[in-house]
Design a protein around this motif. Structure first.
Motif, PDB file in Angstrom:
ATOM      1  N   ARG A 216       5.974   3.896   5.548  1.00 20.71           N
ATOM      2  CA  ARG A 216       5.057   4.370   4.514  1.00 20.71           C
ATOM      3  C   ARG A 216       4.135   5.454   5.043  1.00 20.71           C
ATOM      4  O   ARG A 216       3.131   5.771   4.440  1.00 20.71           O
ATOM      5  CB  ARG A 216       4.255   3.203   3.949  1.00 20.71           C
ATOM      6  CG  ARG A 216       3.665   2.336   5.036  1.00 20.71           C
ATOM      7  CD  ARG A 216       2.989   1.131   4.447  1.00 20.71           C
ATOM      8  NE  ARG A 216       2.963   0.063   5.443  1.00 20.71           N
ATOM      9  CZ  ARG A 216       2.234  -1.028   5.331  1.00 20.71           C
ATOM     10  NH1 ARG A 216       1.491  -1.222   4.275  1.00 20.71           N
ATOM     11  NH2 ARG A 216       2.256  -1.955   6.260  1.00 20.71           N
TER      12      ARG A 216
ATOM     13  N   ARG B 141     -13.622   2.764   5.902  1.00 18.22           N
ATOM     14  CA  ARG B 141     -14.451   1.574   5.793  1.00 18.22           C
ATOM     15  C   ARG B 141     -14.358   0.762   7.083  1.00 18.22           C
ATOM     16  O   ARG B 141     -13.271   0.591   7.630  1.00 18.22           O
ATOM     17  CB  ARG B 141     -13.939   0.719   4.638  1.00 18.22           C
ATOM     18  CG  ARG B 141     -14.880  -0.324   4.140  1.00 18.22           C
ATOM     19  CD  ARG B 141     -14.422  -0.754   2.767  1.00 18.22           C
ATOM     20  NE  ARG B 141     -13.145  -1.455   2.870  1.00 18.22           N
ATOM     21  CZ  ARG B 141     -13.042  -2.781   2.795  1.00 18.22           C
ATOM     22  NH1 ARG B 141     -14.093  -3.508   2.599  1.00 18.22           N
ATOM     23  NH2 ARG B 141     -11.854  -3.357   2.891  1.00 18.22           N
TER      24      ARG B 141
ATOM     25  N   GLU C  60      -2.993  -7.226   2.840  1.00 17.46           N
ATOM     26  CA  GLU C  60      -2.031  -7.618   3.874  1.00 17.46           C
ATOM     27  C   GLU C  60      -2.745  -7.937   5.182  1.00 17.46           C
ATOM     28  O   GLU C  60      -2.347  -8.817   5.927  1.00 17.46           O
ATOM     29  CB  GLU C  60      -0.959  -6.528   4.040  1.00 17.46           C
ATOM     30  CG  GLU C  60      -1.088  -5.668   5.244  1.00 17.46           C
ATOM     31  CD  GLU C  60      -0.077  -4.520   5.263  1.00 17.46           C
ATOM     32  OE1 GLU C  60       0.628  -4.450   6.242  1.00 17.46           O
ATOM     33  OE2 GLU C  60       0.000  -3.707   4.320  1.00 17.46           O
TER      34      GLU C  60
ATOM     35  N   VAL D 200      -4.204  -1.844  -1.584  1.00 15.43           N
ATOM     36  CA  VAL D 200      -4.777  -0.544  -1.253  1.00 15.43           C
ATOM     37  C   VAL D 200      -5.227  -0.550   0.206  1.00 15.43           C
ATOM     38  O   VAL D 200      -5.922  -1.468   0.637  1.00 15.43           O
ATOM     39  CB  VAL D 200      -5.988  -0.231  -2.166  1.00 15.43           C
ATOM     40  CG1 VAL D 200      -6.559   1.133  -1.842  1.00 15.43           C
ATOM     41  CG2 VAL D 200      -5.565  -0.300  -3.619  1.00 15.43           C
ATOM     42  N   ASP D 201      -4.834   0.461   0.928  1.00 16.49           N
ATOM     43  CA  ASP D 201      -5.226   0.618   2.340  1.00 16.49           C
ATOM     44  C   ASP D 201      -4.962  -0.627   3.184  1.00 16.49           C
ATOM     45  O   ASP D 201      -5.754  -0.963   4.057  1.00 16.49           O
ATOM     46  CB  ASP D 201      -6.720   1.010   2.448  1.00 16.49           C
ATOM     47  CG  ASP D 201      -6.944   2.439   2.002  1.00 16.49           C
ATOM     48  OD1 ASP D 201      -5.961   3.210   2.005  1.00 16.49           O
ATOM     49  OD2 ASP D 201      -8.086   2.776   1.634  1.00 16.49           O
ATOM     50  N   LYS D 202      -3.914  -1.322   2.882  1.00 15.35           N
ATOM     51  CA  LYS D 202      -3.478  -2.490   3.679  1.00 15.35           C
ATOM     52  C   LYS D 202      -4.530  -3.602   3.717  1.00 15.35           C
ATOM     53  O   LYS D 202      -4.517  -4.438   4.624  1.00 15.35           O
ATOM     54  CB  LYS D 202      -3.145  -2.063   5.117  1.00 15.35           C
ATOM     55  CG  LYS D 202      -2.149  -0.932   5.189  1.00 15.35           C
ATOM     56  CD  LYS D 202      -1.845  -0.562   6.623  1.00 15.35           C
ATOM     57  CE  LYS D 202      -0.990   0.699   6.636  1.00 15.35           C
ATOM     58  NZ  LYS D 202      -0.701   1.171   7.972  1.00 15.35           N
ATOM     59  N   ASP D 203      -5.440  -3.604   2.766  1.00 14.78           N
ATOM     60  CA  ASP D 203      -6.548  -4.557   2.822  1.00 14.78           C
ATOM     61  C   ASP D 203      -6.078  -6.008   2.673  1.00 14.78           C
ATOM     62  O   ASP D 203      -6.426  -6.869   3.461  1.00 14.78           O
ATOM     63  CB  ASP D 203      -7.564  -4.207   1.731  1.00 14.78           C
ATOM     64  CG  ASP D 203      -8.750  -5.141   1.757  1.00 14.78           C
ATOM     65  OD1 ASP D 203      -9.470  -5.100   2.765  1.00 14.78           O
ATOM     66  OD2 ASP D 203      -8.928  -5.915   0.812  1.00 14.78           O
TER      67      ASP D 203
ATOM     68  N   LYS E   2       0.340  11.998  -0.144  1.00 21.90           N
ATOM     69  CA  LYS E   2       0.050  10.697  -0.731  1.00 21.90           C
ATOM     70  C   LYS E   2      -0.397  10.876  -2.184  1.00 21.90           C
ATOM     71  O   LYS E   2      -1.258  11.683  -2.473  1.00 21.90           O
ATOM     72  CB  LYS E   2      -1.029   9.989   0.080  1.00 21.90           C
ATOM     73  CG  LYS E   2      -1.005   8.509  -0.174  1.00 21.90           C
ATOM     74  CD  LYS E   2      -1.678   7.704   0.899  1.00 21.90           C
ATOM     75  CE  LYS E   2      -1.410   6.230   0.596  1.00 21.90           C
ATOM     76  NZ  LYS E   2      -2.235   5.348   1.388  1.00 21.90           N
TER      77      LYS E   2
ATOM     78  N   SER F 229       0.799  -1.239   0.000  1.00 22.87           N
ATOM     79  CA  SER F 229       0.000   0.000   0.000  1.00 22.87           C
ATOM     80  C   SER F 229       0.824   1.279   0.000  1.00 22.87           C
ATOM     81  O   SER F 229       0.524   2.233   0.708  1.00 22.87           O
ATOM     82  CB  SER F 229      -0.953   0.029   1.208  1.00 22.87           C
ATOM     83  OG  SER F 229      -1.641  -1.159   1.316  1.00 22.87           O
TER      84      SER F 229
ATOM     85  N   GLU G 185     -14.321  -2.742   8.528  1.00 27.02           N
ATOM     86  CA  GLU G 185     -14.099  -4.104   8.035  1.00 27.02           C
ATOM     87  C   GLU G 185     -15.284  -5.015   8.359  1.00 27.02           C
ATOM     88  O   GLU G 185     -15.883  -4.894   9.429  1.00 27.02           O
ATOM     89  CB  GLU G 185     -12.850  -4.694   8.697  1.00 27.02           C
ATOM     90  CG  GLU G 185     -11.564  -3.999   8.340  1.00 27.02           C
ATOM     91  CD  GLU G 185     -11.119  -4.306   6.925  1.00 27.02           C
ATOM     92  OE1 GLU G 185     -11.158  -5.492   6.544  1.00 27.02           O
ATOM     93  OE2 GLU G 185     -10.736  -3.363   6.203  1.00 27.02           O
TER      94      GLU G 185
ATOM     95  N   PRO H 139     -12.412  -2.353  -1.302  1.00 25.64           N
ATOM     96  CA  PRO H 139     -11.334  -1.539  -0.766  1.00 25.64           C
ATOM     97  C   PRO H 139     -10.595  -0.764  -1.861  1.00 25.64           C
ATOM     98  O   PRO H 139     -10.045   0.300  -1.591  1.00 25.64           O
ATOM     99  CB  PRO H 139     -10.411  -2.556  -0.101  1.00 25.64           C
ATOM    100  CG  PRO H 139     -10.767  -3.868  -0.694  1.00 25.64           C
ATOM    101  CD  PRO H 139     -12.206  -3.781  -1.066  1.00 25.64           C
ATOM    102  N   SER H 140     -10.590  -1.293  -3.084  1.00 23.74           N
ATOM    103  CA  SER H 140      -9.841  -0.592  -4.117  1.00 23.74           C
ATOM    104  C   SER H 140     -10.744   0.341  -4.926  1.00 23.74           C
ATOM    105  O   SER H 140     -10.296   1.001  -5.851  1.00 23.74           O
ATOM    106  CB  SER H 140      -9.147  -1.603  -5.033  1.00 23.74           C
ATOM    107  OG  SER H 140     -10.052  -2.612  -5.387  1.00 23.74           O
TER     108      SER H 140
END
Lengths: 176, 552
Positions: free
Chosen positions: B403, B254, A133, A128-131, B368, A105, B256, B305-306
């Protein structure tokens, strides 16, 4: 309740206990372990875009031996591993080996610069957004999964590997 | 062992009966001759399912039917549960760290053994659940085997009891009367005054009060069974959720495993003033109040998520504080923690020509995924490289250590009049501390004398001051758990605050024999009996009714 109803009641209650209790206990025994997916497990599915804009899902690689590597430019052992993976890819490509390197990410420019400098030819996937992982429950970088052609995990390695370590595992993977 | 279960009164009792169901005479031959006080448990009725030749099912049943076994199970469970409290359980840790090494490093060898034995997740382990299931089974079977015979015994009580049954109660009176008829009538009248339910025949009487209290323990057990089933029901998918979300101020994140997104509109924290703190804490920031003004959205489409732009619909909003969660249809968002480390998001610096003093810009530079080229007057900036946490690696090359934009750095290629054709590199550190630490001017060498990239004022810097951590919970079993506990409480109150009192009277010619029984408060029992006797014309000291063994 008279004597005649006694036996059925006993059986119903004991069966109920067996069912409910069995379910509860079974759940604890077969509960998804907190840690990394382990050998024999089916790795969590994902669909990610590559650096060159394609979309790749793990499912497409079923039937092929796959090395799934999670890396980040901020992680020195990951960086060290990348050229080793490239050499291994060149070496075993002919035998059907696929390498998927999932970036942890990071942003576009970082990944582009990094990959351009390395001359890597295997696909670089963008989490994306560490999803992804998170779904693989990574605790350490790099982490590498060796996935057998049947779609199950053969081996997992957390931490940096030497080229010989990779080579040895790829050979085992190709034998399966 | 052969046991004769037929009483001399002619009643055929089930195996295991202690006192004849009809007349109350002790059935055991040894017991029958004795004069000791009687064991009145379950009115001497046989436990259900007690058989002379048990099959395998009966044996399993009898195992769980034993109160002794139930007590052992409870003790073992208590010991097991206490093991889980020695070290923290795994599930309290939020991060995905390696638990094996955590226990070893924090608690040494014992910690390592603790982890290897699986005690770091005691309450989810198979043996603990097995114990709970066994206790649940025992609850059901013990109750069933006792409540039904007890119900039958109390529902069809014979009024005239055997002499030895009366004589061996804990409160006994024997005497004589000239007029049995009148004696019984007066006795009954007084008993009714004290809210006893009286049934009588010509030569016997039974006065009874608060029988319902006998059902208290069983109602309590029903409550506990409901409770246990509710706990088991948490295993049903979607009945339980326990997630944590990290939401920087202004961001929408989001949640989870749900369709929901949560936005942190504004975060507020107030600290205690020094004079409000004890001396040893002065000078430290202790939060007095922290609050997330949150908005909850449901995702309608493009939720992955993407997906760059999920379609959201606002469903709820609430200012979340500790103990004041946002609630929406069983979903609860609790304030859990916060982080006050500022995170840089975007800067709008200017390109300054140091020789002419001319300024170009400002241009927006996001931390970013920044834009990679900028046109500034006659100059062109191309972003070549970025580093989130800039550092110099072992080989002398710049690297990033993480990061997250903790020490961001950007390498631009500046092109334009007076500069070389291919452009000249310029490294820019948005944060003043990094600019000094890494000597920006030195790194930029010659070009540093001609150009500078810098922000004009703080208004050109966008950063997130606070990040809130929310705990998202769903627990659909909760109403059932409360129901179970309420039923259990009703049972406990019934059994604790009322007593089942009974008085049996038997007339044999002129001889009066009275026995009385209660499960507790014998003082009150004897007072009731003495009052009834007094009304019937017999003065007795309540204490003299004590047949031994009564301390209360």
């Amino acid at each position: 309740m008279r004597g005649s109803a006694r036996r059925p009641v006993q059986i119903i209650i004991l069966l109920g206990v067996l069912l409910l209790g069995g379910y509860a206990i079974g759940k604890t025994l077969f509960a998804s372990k907190e840690g990394l997916p382990s050998p024999g497990d089916t790795p969590p599915a994902f669909t990610l875009s590559t650096l060159d804009g394609r979309t790749v899902s793990l499912e497409e690689y079923k039937g092929k031996p796959v090395v799934l590597n999670f890396w980040g430019s901020f992680c020195p052992p990951c960086v060290k591993e990348m050229p080793e993976f490239e050499r291994q890819y060149e070496k075993w490509k002919g035998e059907g080996l696929e390498i998927l390197a999932v970036n942890l990410s990071e942003d576009n420019l970082t990944v582009q610069n990094f990959v351009a400098g390395m001359g890597l030819t295997y696909p670089i996937l963008r989490d994306v957004d560490k999803d992804t992982e998170r779904r693989y429950k990574l605790r350490q970088y790099p982490t590498t999964f060796f996935i057998r052609p049947d779609g199950k995990i053969g081996e997992v390695y957390a931490g940096g590997m030497k080229e010989a370590d990779i080579d040895e595992r790829v050979q085992r993977l190709l034998k399966d | 062992m052969f046991q004769n279960t037929k009483c001399e009164c002619g009643h055929q009792n089930p195996t295991g009966t202690v006192l004849c169901e009809a007349c109350g005479k002790p059935l055991d031959e040894k017991e029958a001759g004795g004069t000791d006080l009687l064991e009145m448990r379950y009115d001497g009725a046989a436990r259900r399912s007690q058989k002379a030749d048990p099959s395998i099912i009966d044996q399993v049943w009898n195992f769980f039917s034993s109160v002794k076994i139930a007590v052992y199970l409870i003790i073992i469970t208590l010991i097991g549960a206490s093991l889980g409290t020695i070290y923290p359980q795994e599930d309290i840790f939020l991060s995905n760290m390696d638990m094996a090494s955590y226990y070893k490093d924090t608690y040494g060898t014992l910690g390592s053994i603790y982890y290897k034995l699986g005690l770091s997740h005691t309450y989810e382990s198979w043996w603990f659940i097995l114990l709970l299931v066994m206790i649940g089974t025992s609850l059901v079977i013990c109750s069933l085997d006792r409540v039904l015979p007890l119900y039958r015994a109390l529902n069809k009580q014979q009024i005239r009891k055997h002499e030895s049954f009366l004589q061996r109660q804990k409160a006994v009176y024997t005497g004589a009367t000239d007029n049995g008829e009148e004696f019984i009538a007066l006795f009954a009248k007084q008993a009714k005054k004290r809210h006893y339910k009286v049934t009588r025949t010509e030569d016997a009487l039974l006065a009874e009060k608060s029988r319902f209290s006998r059902w208290g323990p069983y109602i309590n057990h029903i409550g506990l069974i409901v409770f246990l089933l509710a706990v088991l029901a948490r295993a049903i998918p979607s009945w339980q959720l326990d997630e944590y979300v990290t939401v920087p101020e202004g961001d929408t994140v989001r949640i989870e495993n749900t369709d929901f997104f949560v936005k942190n509109e504004k975060f507020t924290v107030q600290y205690y003033k020094d004079e409000e703190l004890p001396a040893e804490l002065r000078g430290t920031n202790r939060a007095k109040l922290y609050r997330t003004d949150a908005v909850l959205y449901r995702c309608l489409a493009d939720c992955g998520p993407s997906s760059p732009e999920p379609k959201l619909e606002q469903v709820a909003s609430h200012d979340i504080e500790v103990n004041s969660p946002l609630e929406y249809k069983g979903l609860k968002l609790y304030q859990f923690d916060y982080d006050s480390t500022p995170v840089l998001r975007e800067v709008s610096p200017m390109l300054i020509d140091k020789q002419t003093g001319k300024q170009y810009g400002p241009f927006k530079l996001a931390m970013k995924n920044p834009q990679t080229s900028y046109e500034l007057g006659p100059y062109k900036l191309e972003l070549r490289q970025n580093f989130m946490e800039f550092a110099i690696g072992e080989d002398g090359k710049p690297i990033t250590k993480s990061r997250d934009p903790k020490a961001p750095a950007f390498i631009f290629l500046i092109k334009g009049p007076g500069l070389s054709e291919e452009g000249e590199p310029y490294i820019y550190f948005p944060m003043q501390k990094d600019k000094a630490a890494f000597s920006q001017d030195k790194l930029n060498k010659g070009i540093a004398d001609r150009f500078e990239i810098k922000v004009g004022s703080m208004t050109d810097v966008k950063f997130v001051e606070f990040t809130t951590f929310l705990n998202v919970r769903v627990d659909k079993a909760m109403p059932y758990i409360w129901t179970g506990l309420a039923i259990s409480m009703i049972g406990l109150i019934m059994g604790a605050y009322w007593q089942h009192r009974r008085i049996w009277l038997r007339l044999d010619g002129n001889a009066v024999t009275i026995g009385a029984h209660t499960n507790k408060n014998w003082y009150g029992m004897r007072a009731d009996l003495a009052a009834a006797l007094k009304a019937a014309g017999i003065q007795v000291d309540p204490k003299s009714l004590d047949n031994g063994g009564n301390r209360t």
